[in-house]
Design an enzyme around this catalytic site. Structure first.
Site, PDB file in Angstrom:
ATOM      1  N   ASP A 125      -4.844  -3.451   4.972  1.00  0.00           N
ATOM      2  CA  ASP A 125      -5.342  -2.998   6.268  1.00  0.00           C
ATOM      3  C   ASP A 125      -6.850  -3.178   6.423  1.00  0.00           C
ATOM      4  O   ASP A 125      -7.329  -3.554   7.464  1.00  0.00           O
ATOM      5  CB  ASP A 125      -4.928  -1.537   6.538  1.00  0.00           C
ATOM      6  CG  ASP A 125      -5.210  -0.631   5.342  1.00  0.00           C
ATOM      7  OD1 ASP A 125      -5.948  -1.050   4.431  1.00  0.00           O
ATOM      8  OD2 ASP A 125      -4.697   0.502   5.329  1.00  0.00           O
ATOM      9  N   ASP A 181       0.860  -1.174   0.000  1.00  0.00           N
ATOM     10  CA  ASP A 181       0.000   0.000   0.000  1.00  0.00           C
ATOM     11  C   ASP A 181       0.893   1.219   0.000  1.00  0.00           C
ATOM     12  O   ASP A 181       2.057   1.131   0.363  1.00  0.00           O
ATOM     13  CB  ASP A 181      -0.798   0.063   1.312  1.00  0.00           C
ATOM     14  CG  ASP A 181      -1.941  -0.916   1.328  1.00  0.00           C
ATOM     15  OD1 ASP A 181      -2.264  -1.429   0.259  1.00  0.00           O
ATOM     16  OD2 ASP A 181      -2.481  -1.158   2.418  1.00  0.00           O
ATOM     17  N   ASP A 219      -9.373  -6.407   2.375  1.00  0.00           N
ATOM     18  CA  ASP A 219      -8.055  -6.861   1.936  1.00  0.00           C
ATOM     19  C   ASP A 219      -7.792  -8.291   2.381  1.00  0.00           C
ATOM     20  O   ASP A 219      -6.855  -8.932   1.911  1.00  0.00           O
ATOM     21  CB  ASP A 219      -6.951  -5.971   2.528  1.00  0.00           C
ATOM     22  CG  ASP A 219      -6.944  -4.584   1.909  1.00  0.00           C
ATOM     23  OD1 ASP A 219      -7.457  -4.453   0.785  1.00  0.00           O
ATOM     24  OD2 ASP A 219      -6.432  -3.654   2.549  1.00  0.00           O
TER      25      ASP A 219
HETATM   26  P1  ATP Z   1      -3.457   2.987   0.153  1.00  0.00           P
HETATM   27  O1  ATP Z   1      -4.358   1.997  -0.507  1.00  0.00           O
HETATM   28  O2  ATP Z   1      -2.099   3.037  -0.369  1.00  0.00           O
HETATM   29  O3  ATP Z   1      -3.500   2.949   1.646  1.00  0.00           O
HETATM   30  P2  ATP Z   1      -5.145   5.275   0.139  1.00  0.00           P
HETATM   31  O4  ATP Z   1      -5.168   5.410   1.603  1.00  0.00           O
HETATM   32  O5  ATP Z   1      -5.027   6.527  -0.634  1.00  0.00           O
HETATM   33  O6  ATP Z   1      -3.982   4.383  -0.366  1.00  0.00           O
HETATM   34  P3  ATP Z   1      -7.837   4.608   0.232  1.00  0.00           P
HETATM   35  O7  ATP Z   1      -7.816   4.784   1.690  1.00  0.00           O
HETATM   36  O8  ATP Z   1      -8.587   3.508  -0.377  1.00  0.00           O
HETATM   37  O9  ATP Z   1      -6.407   4.491  -0.335  1.00  0.00           O
HETATM   38  O10 ATP Z   1      -8.328   5.981  -0.360  1.00  0.00           O
HETATM   39  C1  ATP Z   1      -8.680   6.121  -1.719  1.00  0.00           C
HETATM   40  C2  ATP Z   1      -9.166   7.526  -1.993  1.00  0.00           C
HETATM   41  O11 ATP Z   1     -10.329   7.785  -1.231  1.00  0.00           O
HETATM   42  C3  ATP Z   1      -8.181   8.604  -1.610  1.00  0.00           C
HETATM   43  O12 ATP Z   1      -7.336   8.935  -2.667  1.00  0.00           O
HETATM   44  C4  ATP Z   1      -9.081   9.774  -1.244  1.00  0.00           C
HETATM   45  O13 ATP Z   1      -9.373  10.528  -2.385  1.00  0.00           O
HETATM   46  C5  ATP Z   1     -10.329   9.095  -0.743  1.00  0.00           C
HETATM   47  N1  ATP Z   1     -10.303   9.094   0.717  1.00  0.00           N
HETATM   48  C6  ATP Z   1      -9.353   8.587   1.510  1.00  0.00           C
HETATM   49  N2  ATP Z   1      -9.646   8.750   2.795  1.00  0.00           N
HETATM   50  C7  ATP Z   1     -10.832   9.386   2.828  1.00  0.00           C
HETATM   51  C8  ATP Z   1     -11.690   9.835   3.863  1.00  0.00           C
HETATM   52  N3  ATP Z   1     -11.380   9.666   5.135  1.00  0.00           N
HETATM   53  N4  ATP Z   1     -12.825  10.450   3.506  1.00  0.00           N
HETATM   54  C9  ATP Z   1     -13.150  10.615   2.236  1.00  0.00           C
HETATM   55  N5  ATP Z   1     -12.399  10.222   1.229  1.00  0.00           N
HETATM   56  C10 ATP Z   1     -11.239   9.613   1.492  1.00  0.00           C
END
Ligand code: ATP
Length: 952
Positions: free
Chosen positions: A675, A348, A679
């Site tokens: 996480d 990730d 997943d």
């Molecule tokens: P990774 O998969 O590497 O952990 P990530 O944390 O960016 O990456 P996600 O958590 O799935 O992946 O987030 C995907 C997208 O969703 C982000 O790019 C963001 O635009 C949106 N996002 C992330 N966190 C939030 C949140 N708390 N509230 C609203 N939108 C969010």
């Protein structure tokens, strides 16, 4: 009225009972839970919340198990025969051989049990570290406790990704769905509610209950625990108990295979030796025959490395403990081996490759853009308009920025707190936290806004949706749009997704249609910020005419379908999440070790690519594959894309599973991080599922083979290094043990076969043997334990990260190692037999000592040769003289040498082992002869290195 079965804190059929009555019957409170004291008392009364494990095996049973080895049984039979013969001959004196052998057998068994214990303790300690936890409210405070400490009456707090720790009656739910396959076999998640059920229902239909061992796949809720441990439904399913058994690792299987093969070979050799001795010796008494029998059996026992499986488990277990000390908690011994062979690490981005310390630094709206200064969670820093506008004077830009930050702080589950020491602490998702901090930087609006609206419903964030919404009821709407009377929907999330749900855009205080030009402008702003490695999130609102009561009880899906639509776009923010400083080096180390690194993220492709390039995962100009593109692929397409692409962006958890499958289809050994609850399938499917210890959910932690206590990518690489190191050490002691055993077998075999040539025959000795049974067993006892264990914890003698990963199918004991083993064994045999020949009259070299002395010399040479060999074995290619030191090994070798001096010089040991004292000169000769093992092996390594170098 609740039906109580009479015992305290237990309630029959809680699913038929109203929630308040359930709480009352269990003596719990629906807001404050149990008091900590009451929880402790109940823990003592009901016992821990765990399934009853099998009682530990008593020591005497373990000792007996050690003696069950067929070769040891054979030895004991021989001892019995020897005692029988001694009795038959009048029981004169002490049957020395029989007693000594029996003592050695027992000593071996005790050492074996001790090693087994050590291995088990290490595994148990690990099980404690990776034990599941649960959130409960006690004394009004929410806290995380080990799941085994949950008691009846506890008020559980359930969130997405949690494993339900015990059976519980739900008292509050918000879109709660629970996967109960573990219990009912039903694969669809069950939607939960809180109302009492009408009549008797099957387990799978008790929708107001959550059962221990099941997983929350969506939403959240609270529940009062009704049954724990063996009283819970899972406690009634016995088969779950069997799951905790540790299967032997592939290496353990290979080693026991080798052990079996050696066993057969050695028994054959022992028979040949015994028959040869019978032929060339002139045996007369029963005692003579017993001596030969004991020799044959001892040879067989000594030549099979029985110590090996135990040493192997200890080394694996100690390695696993060492990894835990470095934040990599490996749950199964087998994973240590797999880790060492990992050829791809899929990671990730957020929190693993980056710090997950989010700072909101830009806001772009219809009327312009602003920059926010300051870093971290302290809400201090100027907010400056890019075009120099003074924000303090109000105006359109200020109104829009305020709407973005207020909206982002409403669709938000984090809490920002000022600590007494003046610092700021964040609880919850750092992305959410970034909005709270930024909002305060603008003008400390948070309290004011809270006073104007309150949340009545929410649609939670998921990695699939990439959005989250809060439905806020007026006290006053979040954004003052004229004519607003109903609830306000506030949504934040991935801009590309959110924009698709917007039809208008906020300009000043007005909503105007979102035309193509405005859409293009928003997308351009997103691209521009992503290109600078900023994480982008959009914020949108919609003011409705719905009364709060109309939405309170709506399901999440309905809210999503009906309310997250026709939104008014407020603006987009850019959030900095700096890469972890150690990640770059870790990526480089992985590459050097022949391991590919792949980034898989839900984030925007440009943000992902920028960070991947900065970290050296991909070169400049590389492409990222997006979830949208992946959806269109067939199997061949998948294979192709995983071969050529190392950055996957805007993907959902199910894509991870496909990525794992496609990589594995290419023969790669895949480590995959995760996480979220979704997943878990990918983690299970990967060769090494890596769960996040800090941000990971309970379900993922349980699905993973390894838990990263610090969520850090560098820790994965460190664990791979450690895995490879352990593997290298295992190879070292395998080489050592096998070559030592080979030396013993060849010495006895050649000694007997060549007795005439060596001058061993014809000295008035009835039985012509180069070593006595007790001497052989002594060598075995001395060398199989200390030095072998010391080698298991050897510091790295070579750069384990400089070579490509080992293929899992590759044998550990390969042809090269067998060659090595044979060569060293032969050298040992030659020098030991030379010691006999030198001391005895006749043979190749003329000597003038007796057979006892010659044998003592050979015995000593063989022991010393094994000790020299311990230094050889630390590397298959490199010189023993240039390696790092291992004080354990030096200690073990010194101890063994000291014991050998005792065996040769202490009268009562001389009697037991048939030795006589050696002079200083004779010791020197022994030492020189034995050291040949070291010098000749050095020579061979030089030749080997030359040859390898010539081959390039
Ligand atoms: P990774 O998969 O590497 O952990 P990530 O944390 O960016 O990456 P996600 O958590 O799935 O992946 O987030 C995907 C997208 O969703 C982000 O790019 C963001 O635009 C949106 N996002 C992330 N966190 C939030 C949140 N708390 N509230 C609203 N939108 C969010």
């Amino acid at each position: 009225m609740p039906r109580d079965d009479g015992s305290k804190h237990r309630l029959l059929d809680p699913w038929l009972t109203d929630r308040d009555d359930v709480a009352a019957a269990l003596g719990s409170d629906l807001t404050t839970g149990l008091s900590p004291d009451e929880a402790a008392r109940r823990l003592a009364e009901h016992g821990p919340n765990e399934l009853r494990a099998d009682p530990p095996v008593p020591t005497w049973r373990r000792l007996l198990a050690q003696l069950r080895d067929p070769l040891v049984v054979l030895l004991l039979v021989a001892v019995a025969v020897s005692v029988g013969a001694w009795l038959a001959e009048g029981a004169e004196g002490v049957p020395v051989d029989a007693v000594v052998i029996a003592v050695i057998v027992v000593a071996n068994a005790v050492l074996g049990v001790a090693q087994e214990r050590k291995a088990e303790d290490a595994v148990a300690a690990l099980a404690r570290i990776s034990a599941p936890t649960a959130s409960v409210v006690r004394g009004g405070e929410q806290r995380r406790v080990p799941a085994r400490e949950v008691v009846p009456g506890d008020l559980l707090v359930l969130a997405e990704g949690d494993t339900v720790p015990a059976d519980a009656r739900l008292v509050q739910v918000s879109s709660l769905q629970v996967a109960e396959a573990a219990l009912t076999g039903e694969s669809e998640a069950v939607a939960k509610q809180t109302a009492p059920l009408a009549g008797p229902t099957a387990l799978g239909d008790r929708t107001n209950m959550a059962f221990g061992g099941t997983a929350v796949t969506r939403g959240s809720g609270r529940a009062v625990v009704t049954a724990t441990g063996m009283a819970a439904e899972t406690g009634k399913i016995a088969q779950l108990l069997a799951e905790t058994e540790q299967e032997p690792t592939p290496l353990q299987r290979e080693v026991s295979g080798v052990g079996r093969m050696l066993g057969i070979a050695v028994v054959v050799i022992a028979i040949v030796v015994v028959v040869t001795v019978l032929l060339i010796s002139d045996l007369q008494t029963a005692a003579d025959y017993v001596t030969v029998l004991l020799l044959g059996v001892s040879l067989a026992v000594a030549a099979v490395p029985e110590g090996l499986p135990a040493v192997l488990s200890v080394v694996l277990a100690v390695g696993v403990q060492r990894m835990a000390g470095r934040n990599a908690i490996v749950k199964r011994l087998a994973s240590v081996e797999t880790l060492g062979s990992a050829s791809v690490i899929c990671s990730d981005k957020t929190g693993t490759l980056t710090q997950n310390e989010m700072t909101l630094v830009r806001v772009v709206t219809a009327s312009g853009s602003v920059r926010l200064e300051g870093a971290g969670y302290a809400p201090v820093g100027a907010v400056l308009a890019d075009d120099g506008t003074d924000l303090a004077e109000g105006g359109a830009l200020r109104a829009e920025v305020a709407a973005v930050l207020a909206g982002g702080s409403a669709a938000n589950d984090a809490v920002l707190r000022a600590e007494p020491d003046g610092t700021w602490a964040l609880e919850g998702d750092p992305t959410d936290g970034a909005f709270l901090v930024a909002e305060r930087k603008l003008d400390g609006l948070r309290e004011a806004r809270l006073a104007r609206s309150r949340r009545v419903a929410a649609v939670p964030f998921t990695s699939e949706r990439k959005l989250m919404s809060s439905i806020e009821a007026p006290v006053e709407p979040v954004v003052d749009v004229e004519g607003a009377v109903g609830v306000t929907v506030v949504t934040k999330g991935a801009p590309d997704v959110l924009l698709g749900r917007c039809t208008q855009v906020l300009v000043g205080d007005d909503a105007v249609p979102l035309d193509d030009a405005r859409r293009a402008a928003v997308l351009a702003a997103v691209e521009e910020m992503s290109g600078q490695a900023l994480r982008t999130l959009g914020v949108a609102v919609r003011v409705t005419e719905l009364a709060p009561d109309a939405v309170v009880d709506l399901d999440g899906d309905v809210l999503e379908a009906e309310l997250e639509q026709e939104l008014v776009w407020c603006g987009v923010v850019g959030i900095i999440d700096p890469p972890r400083p150690e990640a770059r080096d870790a990526v480089a180390a992985a590459r050097r070790a022949g391991i590919r690194v792949i980034m898989i993220t839900g984030d925007h492709p440009r943000t992902a690519l920028r960070i991947a390039t900065d970290l050296g995962i991909v070169p400049d100009g590389a492409r990222a594959a997006t979830g949208l593109e992946l959806d269109a692929l067939d199997d061949d397409g998948w294979r192709e894309v995983v071969r050529t692409t190392s950055v996957f962006a805007r993907v959902s958890p199910e894509h991870k599973l496909r990525i794992v499958d496609a990589l594995q289809a290419d023969g790669l050994v895949v480590a995959m991080t995760g996480d979220g609850v979704n997943d878990a399938p990918a983690l299970k499917s990967a060769d090494i599922g890596v769960a996040m210890g800090v941000t990971g959910t309970e379900v993922t932690r349980q699905a993973g083979a390894m838990i990263l206590a610090d969520d850090n990518f560098a820790t994965i690489v460190a664990a791979v290094r450690e895995g490879r190191g352990i593997f290298a050490n295992i190879k070292k002691f395998l080489r050592y043990l096998l070559s030592s055993n080979m030396g013993e077998v060849l010495t006895v075999f050649l000694g007997v076969v060549l007795a005439g040539v060596l001058g061993l025959a014809g000295h008035g000795e009835v039985v012509v043997v180069p070593l006595l049974a007790t001497q052989i067993l002594w060598i075995n006892l001395l060398t199989d334990t200390g030095p072998a264990l010391a080698m298991g914890v050897d510091p790295q003698t070579e750069d384990v990260m400089a070579r490509p990963p080992r293929r899992l199918t590759e044998r550990v004991i390969d042809a090269r190692m067998w060659g090595d083993v044979l060569w060293i064994g032969a050298v040992m045999a030659v020098v030991s037999l030379l010691a006999i020949d030198i001391h005895l009259p006749g043979g190749l070299v003329e000597g003038d000592d007796g057979v006892d002395l010659a044998r003592t010399a050979a015995f000593t040479v063989l022991v010393l040769a094994q000790l020299f060999n311990a230094f050889n074995a630390r590397s298959g290619e490199h010189s023993a003289l240039t390696r790092t030191h291992n004080r354990w090994l030096w200690g073990a070798v010194a101890l063994a040498a000291g014991l050998q001096v005792a065996v040769v010089h202490v009268p009562f040991l001389q009697h037991a082992f048939g030795t006589v004292a050696l002079s200083a000169d004779q010791w020197l000769v022994c030492l020189v002869l034995a050291s040949a093992v070291l010098w000749l092996e050095e020579l061979r390594k030089v030749v080997l290195r030359r040859r390898d170098a010539a081959r390039g």
